[in-house]
Structures are given as C-alpha cells and as structure tokens.
Design a protein around this motif. Structure first.
Motif, PDB file in Angstrom:
ATOM      1  N   MET A  38      40.717  51.011  51.845  1.00 21.31           N
ATOM      2  CA  MET A  38      39.499  52.410  51.975  1.00 21.31           C
ATOM      3  C   MET A  38      39.094  52.270  53.893  1.00 21.31           C
ATOM      4  SD  MET A  38      39.398  54.413  50.074  1.00 21.31           S
ATOM      5  CE  MET A  38      39.273  54.793  48.696  1.00 21.31           C
ATOM      6  N   VAL A  39      40.705  51.594  54.659  1.00 18.30           N
ATOM      7  CA  VAL A  39      40.758  51.687  56.199  1.00 18.30           C
ATOM      8  C   VAL A  39      40.088  52.752  56.620  1.00 18.30           C
ATOM      9  CG1 VAL A  39      41.253  51.162  58.467  1.00 18.30           C
ATOM     10  CG2 VAL A  39      40.901  49.339  56.240  1.00 18.30           C
ATOM     11  N   ALA A  46      42.423  43.500  43.235  1.00 14.77           N
ATOM     12  CA  ALA A  46      41.236  43.385  42.978  1.00 14.77           C
ATOM     13  C   ALA A  46      40.305  44.277  43.090  1.00 14.77           C
ATOM     14  CB  ALA A  46      41.295  41.893  43.789  1.00 14.77           C
ATOM     15  N   GLU A  47      41.139  45.719  43.417  1.00 12.26           N
ATOM     16  CA  GLU A  47      40.172  46.754  43.738  1.00 12.26           C
ATOM     17  C   GLU A  47      39.996  47.116  42.270  1.00 12.26           C
ATOM     18  OE1 GLU A  47      39.210  50.370  46.094  1.00 12.26           O
ATOM     19  OE2 GLU A  47      41.477  49.960  46.234  1.00 12.26           O
ATOM     20  N   HIS A  48      41.181  48.016  42.016  1.00 12.93           N
ATOM     21  CA  HIS A  48      40.557  48.648  40.412  1.00 12.93           C
ATOM     22  C   HIS A  48      41.213  47.810  39.219  1.00 12.93           C
ATOM     23  CE1 HIS A  48      40.098  52.316  42.597  1.00 12.93           C
ATOM     24  NE2 HIS A  48      41.039  52.140  43.249  1.00 12.93           N
ATOM     25  N   SER A  49      40.886  46.564  39.275  1.00 15.57           N
ATOM     26  CA  SER A  49      41.669  45.327  38.321  1.00 15.57           C
ATOM     27  C   SER A  49      40.608  44.401  37.814  1.00 15.57           C
ATOM     28  CB  SER A  49      43.203  44.574  38.431  1.00 15.57           C
ATOM     29  OG  SER A  49      44.076  46.478  39.117  1.00 15.57           O
ATOM     30  N   VAL A  76      50.307  44.322  40.102  1.00 17.79           N
ATOM     31  CA  VAL A  76      50.232  43.218  39.491  1.00 17.79           C
ATOM     32  C   VAL A  76      49.037  43.294  38.741  1.00 17.79           C
ATOM     33  CG1 VAL A  76      50.189  40.499  38.990  1.00 17.79           C
ATOM     34  CG2 VAL A  76      52.064  41.475  39.723  1.00 17.79           C
ATOM     35  N   CYS A  77      48.033  44.194  38.040  1.00 15.49           N
ATOM     36  CA  CYS A  77      47.160  44.177  37.850  1.00 15.49           C
ATOM     37  C   CYS A  77      46.149  44.194  36.170  1.00 15.49           C
ATOM     38  CB  CYS A  77      46.991  46.194  37.677  1.00 15.49           C
ATOM     39  SG  CYS A  77      47.290  47.066  39.136  1.00 15.49           S
ATOM     40  N   PRO A 127      41.605  42.922  48.040  1.00 15.14           N
ATOM     41  CA  PRO A 127      40.185  42.594  47.005  1.00 15.14           C
ATOM     42  C   PRO A 127      40.034  43.625  47.281  1.00 15.14           C
ATOM     43  CG  PRO A 127      40.756  42.595  50.307  1.00 15.14           C
ATOM     44  CD  PRO A 127      41.902  42.395  49.530  1.00 15.14           C
ATOM     45  N   PRO A 128      38.895  44.118  46.744  1.00 17.89           N
ATOM     46  CA  PRO A 128      37.435  45.041  46.450  1.00 17.89           C
ATOM     47  C   PRO A 128      37.663  46.168  47.380  1.00 17.89           C
ATOM     48  CG  PRO A 128      36.647  43.238  45.944  1.00 17.89           C
ATOM     49  CD  PRO A 128      37.699  42.664  45.968  1.00 17.89           C
ATOM     50  N   VAL A 129      37.639  45.540  48.305  1.00 20.60           N
ATOM     51  CA  VAL A 129      36.745  45.451  49.501  1.00 20.60           C
ATOM     52  C   VAL A 129      36.809  45.345  51.644  1.00 20.60           C
ATOM     53  CG1 VAL A 129      34.581  43.959  48.962  1.00 20.60           C
ATOM     54  CG2 VAL A 129      34.289  47.222  49.886  1.00 20.60           C
ATOM     55  N   ASN A 130      36.624  45.831  51.793  1.00 22.11           N
ATOM     56  CA  ASN A 130      36.846  45.579  53.502  1.00 22.11           C
ATOM     57  C   ASN A 130      35.341  44.525  53.573  1.00 22.11           C
ATOM     58  OD1 ASN A 130      37.828  44.869  55.987  1.00 22.11           O
ATOM     59  ND2 ASN A 130      37.855  46.706  56.840  1.00 22.11           N
ATOM     60  N   ASP A 131      35.269  43.312  53.442  1.00 22.48           N
ATOM     61  CA  ASP A 131      34.005  41.963  53.595  1.00 22.48           C
ATOM     62  C   ASP A 131      34.494  41.065  54.286  1.00 22.48           C
ATOM     63  OD1 ASP A 131      30.979  41.685  52.468  1.00 22.48           O
ATOM     64  OD2 ASP A 131      32.404  40.227  52.141  1.00 22.48           O
TER      65      ASP A 131
END
Length: 267
Positions: free
Chosen positions: A99-100, A48-51, A25-26, A76-80
């Motif tokens: 991106m792990v 939420a990474e590419h959307s 769901v983007c 999520p957009p990033v591992n934060d």
C-alpha cells in the motif's frame, strides 16, 4: 566467527538472465515454508499482511527456508517504521512494503531500513539476528547493502505517481497488485478488467524506462505470460494455501460421491 549474509533479491534480479518466478507462503507454517523452499522456484514471499504471521512465525519460516537455493521476501502488514525495524532485526533482508501510494510513503519505507543519518532505523544489531549478533563484519556500516526494498503499487493513486515513486533513492523495485488495484479503480474482483491490465502495463513500462525491476502477481497462466511478455522482471504465480485448497477440492470431486442435492454421501 565472522559470518556472511545472503545476496539480496536486488542482486538476484540484477544477475538474472530471465524473469524470476515465485510463490506466496501464507500458511504461517515453517514446515510448509520449507517444503516450498525446495520447489525449484526462484523466490518465496512470506506474507504477514493477509496471513496469520507474527514476528515469531516469520522468524521460524526464515530459519526453515535458510540454506535452500531460493530467495525470501517478506511482506509486513503495514508500512510502519517500528514494525520494519523489527522485521529487519529478525534477519529479513528483502521487504515488500504494501500500500505505497505516494512518494512520501515510499521515502518513509526506505528511511525505515536505513540507520541515521540516512534514515530512522533504530540500532540494536548486537541483539539481533540481522547481524548474527555482531558476527557479520561491519554490519552497521554495510546494513543498507544487505537489504532490498520493493514497494507495492496497488492503487490508482500509486499508478498516477509511479514515475516519481520509481525515482525514490532506495526503492529497488516495484510490485503490482492487481486485486487491490482493481478495487481502487471501482472494479472490485476484476483483476482482468482492461483498465486494470492497462494500468499494470503502464507501470511495467515506467519501470523499464527508469531501469528498475518490476514484478506482478498473476495466478492465471495466460495473464502471467502476458505480463512477462510485457516486460515483468519477476512474478508470483501461486500460493501454498491456494494450491492446497484447489488440490483438496479436486480430490473431493474425484472421490466423494454426491447426492442429488449436492450433499456428500458419507461423512
């Protein structure tokens, strides 16, 4: 009034007697998310990474999907650490961390979902939908049981480290991303490249040996079937925006007359 939380995606995978099929769901739209939630699929991935998704739109989609018989995962957009804390406080129970590439990054993702002393998640449950504003009994003590962590294997480095990543306590599953994997292997845009497929199959086998679930992204039906035959436990087979794009193109092809130069004959 005491309130329960839904079972996690980890629980769904453990109880399933077949692979679980889902879609992306983007669009960022709660209406589209709710429409997809009633599809009959097993799970949705809100991206939420590419959307175009921020905290408010993720929350709105969680609320729109809630109550339908489908599991929701959010990427999520990033591992934060801070962003993961915010997602969890919104009520996200199933995370796909992108991106792990290493054990250290997998450990950091898990630590972000755990309260001290087992992790670094900030404590704000009284203010948060995660605990239904302290209406979920013993949330602080039980929070880890209400969350599943899936890490995305999408680089050559991650493939090389996959056995060690699978051993990280708190990593519930892995998910293979052939698009970024292809790019990292020097074959950008070639998700069907034999070396990419071999890398995905290697990770599926490693997960099976580690007795942890593994999923994969595969829009091509033949590829999806192949990976399911190779032991994939869950799979993404489409996306809201892709379905709308291809469907609208099909309508145009059927109903819009073209001139010889390819331009539409009408506005």
């Amino acid at each position: 009034m005491p309130l329960p939380l839904e079972a996690t995606f980890r629980d769904a995978l453990a109880e399933a007697n077949r692979p679980l099929a889902g879609m992306w769901v983007c669009s960022g739209s709660p209406l589209i998310a709710e429409l997809c939630a009633g599809s009959g699929l097993d799970w949705l991935l809100v991206d939420a990474e590419h959307s175009p998704n921020g905290l408010e739109s993720v929350l709105a989609q969680l609320q729109a999907i809630h109550g339908y018989p489908i599991h929701t995962m959010v990427r999520p957009p990033v591992n934060d650490t801070v962003l993961i804390k915010q997602y969890l406080d919104l009520g996200v129970q199933n995370l796909l961390i992108p991106m792990v590439h290493s054990v250290a990054e997998a450990e950091a993702a898990v630590a972000a979902t755990r309260y001290p002393p087992h992790g670094v998640r900030g404590v704000g449950s009284a203010l948060a939908r995660a605990a239904r504003w302290n209406r979920v009994p013993d949330y602080l003590a039980r929070a880890a049981q209400t969350i599943s962590v899936t890490v995305q294997i999408e680089s050559a480095a991650a493939v090389a480290a996959v056995e060690d990543i699978l051993r990280v306590d708190g990593v519930d599953a892995i998910f293979l991303g052939p698009s970024d994997l292809a790019a990292s292997m020097g074959v950008l845009g070639q998700q069907e490249h034999p070396e990419v497929r071999a890398a995905v199959e290697h990770c599926l086998a490693a997960a099976k040996a580690a007795t942890k679930p593994a999923g994969v992204n595969a829009f091509n039906p033949d590829t999806a079937k192949h990976y399911l035959d190779q032991g994939a436990d869950f799979i993404l087979v489409g996306a809201d925006v892709a379905l709308l794009a291809r469907g609208s193109e099909s309508l145009a092809e059927q109903y819009v007359n073209k001139n010889d130069d390819g331009a539409p004959a009408s506005y």
